[in-house]
Design a protein around this motif. Structure first.
Motif, PDB file in Angstrom:
ATOM      1  N   LEU A 109      12.987  26.619  36.589  1.00  0.00           N
ATOM      2  CA  LEU A 109      13.437  26.271  37.930  1.00  0.00           C
ATOM      3  C   LEU A 109      14.942  26.448  37.988  1.00  0.00           C
ATOM      4  CD1 LEU A 109      11.042  24.167  36.953  1.00  0.00           C
ATOM      5  CD2 LEU A 109      11.311  23.387  39.279  1.00  0.00           C
ATOM      6  N   VAL A 110      15.450  26.644  39.198  1.00  0.00           N
ATOM      7  CA  VAL A 110      16.885  26.846  39.400  1.00  0.00           C
ATOM      8  C   VAL A 110      17.402  25.778  40.360  1.00  0.00           C
ATOM      9  CG1 VAL A 110      18.625  28.413  40.338  1.00  0.00           C
ATOM     10  CG2 VAL A 110      16.767  29.318  38.957  1.00  0.00           C
ATOM     11  N   PHE A 111      18.534  25.171  39.999  1.00  0.00           N
ATOM     12  CA  PHE A 111      19.210  24.243  40.894  1.00  0.00           C
ATOM     13  C   PHE A 111      19.856  25.058  42.008  1.00  0.00           C
ATOM     14  CE2 PHE A 111      18.973  21.974  36.902  1.00  0.00           C
ATOM     15  CZ  PHE A 111      18.654  20.682  37.292  1.00  0.00           C
ATOM     16  N   VAL A 112      19.540  24.708  43.262  1.00  0.00           N
ATOM     17  CA  VAL A 112      20.036  25.460  44.414  1.00  0.00           C
ATOM     18  C   VAL A 112      20.687  24.502  45.402  1.00  0.00           C
ATOM     19  CG1 VAL A 112      19.332  26.866  46.408  1.00  0.00           C
ATOM     20  CG2 VAL A 112      18.333  27.308  44.159  1.00  0.00           C
ATOM     21  N   ASP A 113      21.860  24.897  45.896  1.00  0.00           N
ATOM     22  CA  ASP A 113      22.548  24.157  46.956  1.00  0.00           C
ATOM     23  C   ASP A 113      21.812  24.432  48.261  1.00  0.00           C
ATOM     24  OD1 ASP A 113      24.389  23.854  49.268  1.00  0.00           O
ATOM     25  OD2 ASP A 113      25.840  23.289  47.723  1.00  0.00           O
ATOM     26  N   MET A 114      21.313  23.390  48.916  1.00  0.00           N
ATOM     27  CA  MET A 114      20.524  23.559  50.131  1.00  0.00           C
ATOM     28  C   MET A 114      21.338  24.123  51.285  1.00  0.00           C
ATOM     29  SD  MET A 114      18.147  20.138  49.850  1.00  0.00           S
ATOM     30  CE  MET A 114      17.222  20.409  51.357  1.00  0.00           C
ATOM     31  N   LYS A 115      22.628  23.879  51.320  1.00  0.00           N
ATOM     32  CA  LYS A 115      23.462  24.394  52.412  1.00  0.00           C
ATOM     33  C   LYS A 115      23.696  25.889  52.287  1.00  0.00           C
ATOM     34  CE  LYS A 115      25.898  20.099  53.314  1.00  0.00           C
ATOM     35  NZ  LYS A 115      27.117  19.342  53.098  1.00  0.00           N
ATOM     36  N   THR A 116      23.961  26.338  51.068  1.00  0.00           N
ATOM     37  CA  THR A 116      24.302  27.750  50.864  1.00  0.00           C
ATOM     38  C   THR A 116      23.120  28.597  50.426  1.00  0.00           C
ATOM     39  OG1 THR A 116      24.898  27.467  48.534  1.00  0.00           O
ATOM     40  CG2 THR A 116      26.642  27.086  50.175  1.00  0.00           C
ATOM     41  N   GLY A 117      22.089  27.950  49.863  1.00  0.00           N
ATOM     42  CA  GLY A 117      20.963  28.693  49.328  1.00  0.00           C
ATOM     43  C   GLY A 117      21.278  29.401  48.021  1.00  0.00           C
ATOM     44  N   ARG A 118      22.398  29.048  47.413  1.00  0.00           N
ATOM     45  CA  ARG A 118      22.868  29.698  46.188  1.00  0.00           C
ATOM     46  C   ARG A 118      22.633  28.798  44.970  1.00  0.00           C
ATOM     47  NH1 ARG A 118      23.541  34.691  46.382  1.00  0.00           N
ATOM     48  NH2 ARG A 118      25.062  34.566  44.738  1.00  0.00           N
ATOM     49  N   PRO A 119      22.386  29.412  43.813  1.00  0.00           N
ATOM     50  CA  PRO A 119      22.266  28.622  42.580  1.00  0.00           C
ATOM     51  C   PRO A 119      23.562  27.882  42.272  1.00  0.00           C
ATOM     52  CG  PRO A 119      21.437  30.851  42.250  1.00  0.00           C
ATOM     53  CD  PRO A 119      22.118  30.832  43.585  1.00  0.00           C
ATOM     54  N   VAL A 120      23.410  26.668  41.740  1.00  0.00           N
ATOM     55  CA  VAL A 120      24.571  25.847  41.360  1.00  0.00           C
ATOM     56  C   VAL A 120      24.259  25.145  40.041  1.00  0.00           C
ATOM     57  CG1 VAL A 120      25.399  25.399  43.714  1.00  0.00           C
ATOM     58  CG2 VAL A 120      23.739  23.844  42.676  1.00  0.00           C
ATOM     59  N   THR A 121      25.323  24.770  39.336  1.00  0.00           N
ATOM     60  CA  THR A 121      25.105  23.937  38.161  1.00  0.00           C
ATOM     61  C   THR A 121      24.624  22.575  38.638  1.00  0.00           C
ATOM     62  OG1 THR A 121      27.417  23.284  38.145  1.00  0.00           O
ATOM     63  CG2 THR A 121      26.806  25.128  36.722  1.00  0.00           C
ATOM     64  N   PRO A 122      23.803  21.907  37.849  1.00  0.00           N
ATOM     65  CA  PRO A 122      23.295  20.610  38.299  1.00  0.00           C
ATOM     66  C   PRO A 122      24.423  19.601  38.451  1.00  0.00           C
ATOM     67  CG  PRO A 122      22.624  21.061  36.036  1.00  0.00           C
ATOM     68  CD  PRO A 122      23.283  22.296  36.545  1.00  0.00           C
ATOM     69  N   PRO A 123      24.317  18.725  39.441  1.00  0.00           N
ATOM     70  CA  PRO A 123      25.344  17.699  39.628  1.00  0.00           C
ATOM     71  C   PRO A 123      25.385  16.736  38.450  1.00  0.00           C
ATOM     72  CG  PRO A 123      23.545  17.412  41.199  1.00  0.00           C
ATOM     73  CD  PRO A 123      23.253  18.652  40.424  1.00  0.00           C
ATOM     74  N   GLU A 124      26.495  16.043  38.328  1.00  0.00           N
ATOM     75  CA  GLU A 124      26.714  15.136  37.193  1.00  0.00           C
ATOM     76  C   GLU A 124      25.641  14.053  37.099  1.00  0.00           C
ATOM     77  OE1 GLU A 124      30.109  12.082  35.614  1.00  0.00           O
ATOM     78  OE2 GLU A 124      30.782  13.905  36.622  1.00  0.00           O
ATOM     79  N   TYR A 125      25.195  13.503  38.242  1.00  0.00           N
ATOM     80  CA  TYR A 125      24.187  12.447  38.189  1.00  0.00           C
ATOM     81  C   TYR A 125      22.876  12.958  37.586  1.00  0.00           C
ATOM     82  CZ  TYR A 125      21.862  14.230  42.420  1.00  0.00           C
ATOM     83  OH  TYR A 125      21.184  14.993  43.323  1.00  0.00           O
ATOM     84  N   VAL A 126      22.649  14.277  37.615  1.00  0.00           N
ATOM     85  CA  VAL A 126      21.462  14.863  36.981  1.00  0.00           C
ATOM     86  C   VAL A 126      21.745  15.125  35.509  1.00  0.00           C
ATOM     87  CG1 VAL A 126      19.922  16.863  36.924  1.00  0.00           C
ATOM     88  CG2 VAL A 126      20.594  15.878  39.123  1.00  0.00           C
ATOM     89  N   THR A 127      22.855  15.772  35.208  1.00  0.00           N
ATOM     90  CA  THR A 127      23.135  16.134  33.808  1.00  0.00           C
ATOM     91  C   THR A 127      23.269  14.908  32.923  1.00  0.00           C
ATOM     92  OG1 THR A 127      25.500  16.357  34.305  1.00  0.00           O
ATOM     93  CG2 THR A 127      24.181  18.371  34.295  1.00  0.00           C
ATOM     94  N   GLU A 128      23.804  13.812  33.459  1.00  0.00           N
ATOM     95  CA  GLU A 128      23.929  12.603  32.616  1.00  0.00           C
ATOM     96  C   GLU A 128      22.558  12.066  32.241  1.00  0.00           C
ATOM     97  OE1 GLU A 128      24.626   9.177  36.060  1.00  0.00           O
ATOM     98  OE2 GLU A 128      26.333  10.039  35.017  1.00  0.00           O
ATOM     99  N   LYS A 129      21.547  12.275  33.078  1.00  0.00           N
ATOM    100  CA  LYS A 129      20.178  11.854  32.751  1.00  0.00           C
ATOM    101  C   LYS A 129      19.530  12.787  31.740  1.00  0.00           C
ATOM    102  CE  LYS A 129      19.777   8.611  36.003  1.00  0.00           C
ATOM    103  NZ  LYS A 129      19.322   7.265  35.861  1.00  0.00           N
ATOM    104  N   LEU A 130      19.961  14.056  31.734  1.00  0.00           N
ATOM    105  CA  LEU A 130      19.382  15.038  30.820  1.00  0.00           C
ATOM    106  C   LEU A 130      19.959  14.957  29.416  1.00  0.00           C
ATOM    107  CD1 LEU A 130      19.263  18.177  33.149  1.00  0.00           C
ATOM    108  CD2 LEU A 130      17.385  16.602  32.607  1.00  0.00           C
ATOM    109  N   LEU A 131      21.023  14.217  29.243  1.00  0.00           N
ATOM    110  CA  LEU A 131      21.665  14.073  27.926  1.00  0.00           C
ATOM    111  C   LEU A 131      21.011  12.931  27.162  1.00  0.00           C
ATOM    112  CD1 LEU A 131      25.396  14.479  29.021  1.00  0.00           C
ATOM    113  CD2 LEU A 131      23.938  16.205  27.945  1.00  0.00           C
ATOM    114  N   PHE A 132      19.850  13.170  26.629  1.00  0.00           N
ATOM    115  CA  PHE A 132      19.149  12.134  25.885  1.00  0.00           C
ATOM    116  C   PHE A 132      19.041  12.504  24.437  1.00  0.00           C
ATOM    117  CE2 PHE A 132      16.229  14.494  28.658  1.00  0.00           C
ATOM    118  CZ  PHE A 132      15.592  15.296  27.750  1.00  0.00           C
TER     119      PHE A 132
END
Length: 132
Positions: A109-132
Motif C-alpha cells: 500500500l502507498v501513503f497518499v495525501d488526499m488533497k494532492t493525490g500524491r504519495p507521501v511519507t507517512p506522518p509522524e503519528y503513524v511512524t511512531e506506532k510502526l517503530l516497535f
C-alpha cells in the motif's frame, strides 16, 4: 515483525456453487486483517483519512493452497513485513480450524495525501506506532 490475527466465519454469500470461497473475497479478508492490525496499534483508517491520508493498495498477490468452504472458521494472520519511504507491505496467511494453511498473500500500500493525490511519507503519528 509484528503479527496480528483474528477469526472470521465464511458466510454463504462468500462462496460459489461448490461451497468454496470465491477468490475475490480473499482481498476482503486481507483488508479486514490490515484494519485490525492497525487498530491493534492504536491507529484506524478513519483517523488517518480524517487527517488527510489514505492507503490505497498498489499490489496484491494470492497463493491458494487449499479451499476455504462455507461455515469454516478461518484465522487470518496479518504480518507487517516492512515500511519504506511511502510504501507499507504486509504478508497474510489464512488457516482453517484444523490449522491447515489455506491461502497466503502479500499486499503493498502507498501513503497518499488526499488533497494532492500524491504519495507521501507517512506522518509522524503513524511512524511512531510502526517503530516497535
Amino acid at each position: 515483525m509484528k503479527i496480528h490475527q483474528f477469526t472470521v466465519r465464511v458466510r454463504y454469500a462468500e462462496t460459489d456453487q461448490m461451497g468454496v470461497v470465491y477468490h475475490g473475497n480473499y482481498a476482503q479478508y486481507f483488508e479486514m486483517g490490515r484494519v485490525e492490525w492497525l487498530r491493534n496499534l492504536g491507529l484506524t483508517y478513519k483517523e488517518m483519512e480524517s487527517r488527510g491520508i489514505m492507503l490505497p493498495v498498489v499490489s496484491l498477490s494470492l497463493n491458494f493452497k487449499k479451499p476455504a468452504r462455507y461455515d469454516d472458521l478461518l484465522t487470518v494472520k496479518t504480518i507487517f513485513k516492512k515500511q519504506e519511504s511511502v510504501k507499507i507491505e504486509f504478508d497474510y496467511e489464512i488457516y482453517n480450524e484444523q490449522g491447515e494453511l489455506l491461502t497466503t498473500g502479500n499486499s503493498v500500500l502507498v501513503f497518499v495525501d488526499m488533497k494532492t493525490g500524491r504519495p507521501v511519507t507517512p506522518p509522524e503519528y503513524v511512524t511512531e506506532k510502526l517503530l516497535f
